[in-house]
Design an enzyme around this catalytic site. Structure first.
Site: not given
Length: 261
Positions: A111, A131
């Site tokens: 990210e 995640e």
């Protein structure tokens, strides 16, 4: 500044190295320090380009520090200015950032790279958003930025199964700009940074501003918007000293001297 963060200024280029053995994972304290570094970069008129990289050759960043999580740091903890990793939620940064990805970029590490304007990566780099396998979601930009780069089928597989994407695959999909050997990584990132320094700073600021404002608009609507006078940098570019300097330098067969005004 955090001991986990090393800052090096090379003229107008700032290099930020995340160095937290063993995986360059990011806890709240480190994220705060990164946010401070990126905000200082944003506000320093002498700095033009930033390069973010990881220490070592194995990890760019493994993302959120799961050890800190196990010790009670919540997924929605305050990660400081700029959001997680200091860059993922800076939406008024009108200077370019290059992610020099030296290894694994997982979770928040991916990210962070996605929040940069350019990604130069080593051949051994790989990217993943695992995640969901940890009971959380990539909400520091992964689930928002990746769909703008990849087809839905690929995005779904990456965010729902955590599958990895190699450097070469990332290049094929246009997720990264360059793939080079590990030994050439920083030289390649610095070369790109210098190319950006050679461009007019006001023009780059205007381009980033236009991208942000019009990326979801139809082309015709985008034309109307940028000519409406509401943007900060675009009108300034049209009547700037740099707009005169560029053609003059070209006619005189010399390098332009940008003033940023």
């Amino acid at each position: 500044m955090s001991e986990s963060l090393h800052l090096t200024r090379n003229g107008p280029i700032l290099e930020i190295t995340l160095d937290r053995p063993k995986a360059n994972a990011i806890d709240a304290k480190t994220s705060f320090a990164m946010g401070e570094a990126f905000l200082n970069f944003r506000d320093d008129p002498e700095l033009r380009v930033a390069i973010i990289t990881g220490g070592g050759e194995k990890f760019f960043s493994a993302g959120w520090d799961l050890k800190a999580a196990a010790e009670g740091e919540a997924p929605d903890a305050d990660f400081g200015p700029g959001g997680f990793a200091g860059l993922t939620e800076i939406f008024d940064l009108d200077k370019p950032v290059i992610a020099a990805v030296n290894g694994y970029a997982f979770g928040g590490g991916f990210e962070l790279a996605l929040a940069a304007d350019f990604i130069v990566c080593a051949e051994n780099a790989s990217f993943a958003l695992p995640e969901a396998k940890l009971g959380i979601v990539p909400d520091s930009g992964g689930v928002l930025r990746l769909p703008k780069l990849l087809p839905p089928a690929i995005v779904n597989e990456m965010v729902m199964t955590g599958r990895r994407m190699s450097a070469e695959e990332a290049l094929r999909w246009g997720v990264v700009n360059r793939v080079v050997s590990q030994s050439e990584l920083m030289d390649s990132a610095r070369e790109l940074a210098q190319q950006l320094v050679n461009s007019a700073p006001l023009a780059i600021a205007a381009l980033k501003e236009i991208y942000r404002a019009t990326s979801e608009m139809p082309v015709e609507e985008g034309y109307r918007y940028i000519r409406s006078g509401v943007l900060k940098h675009y009108p300034s570019v049209l009547h700037s000293e740099d707009a005169l300097e560029g053609p003059q330098a070209f006619a005189e067969k010399r390098d332009p001297v940008w003033k940023g005004r």
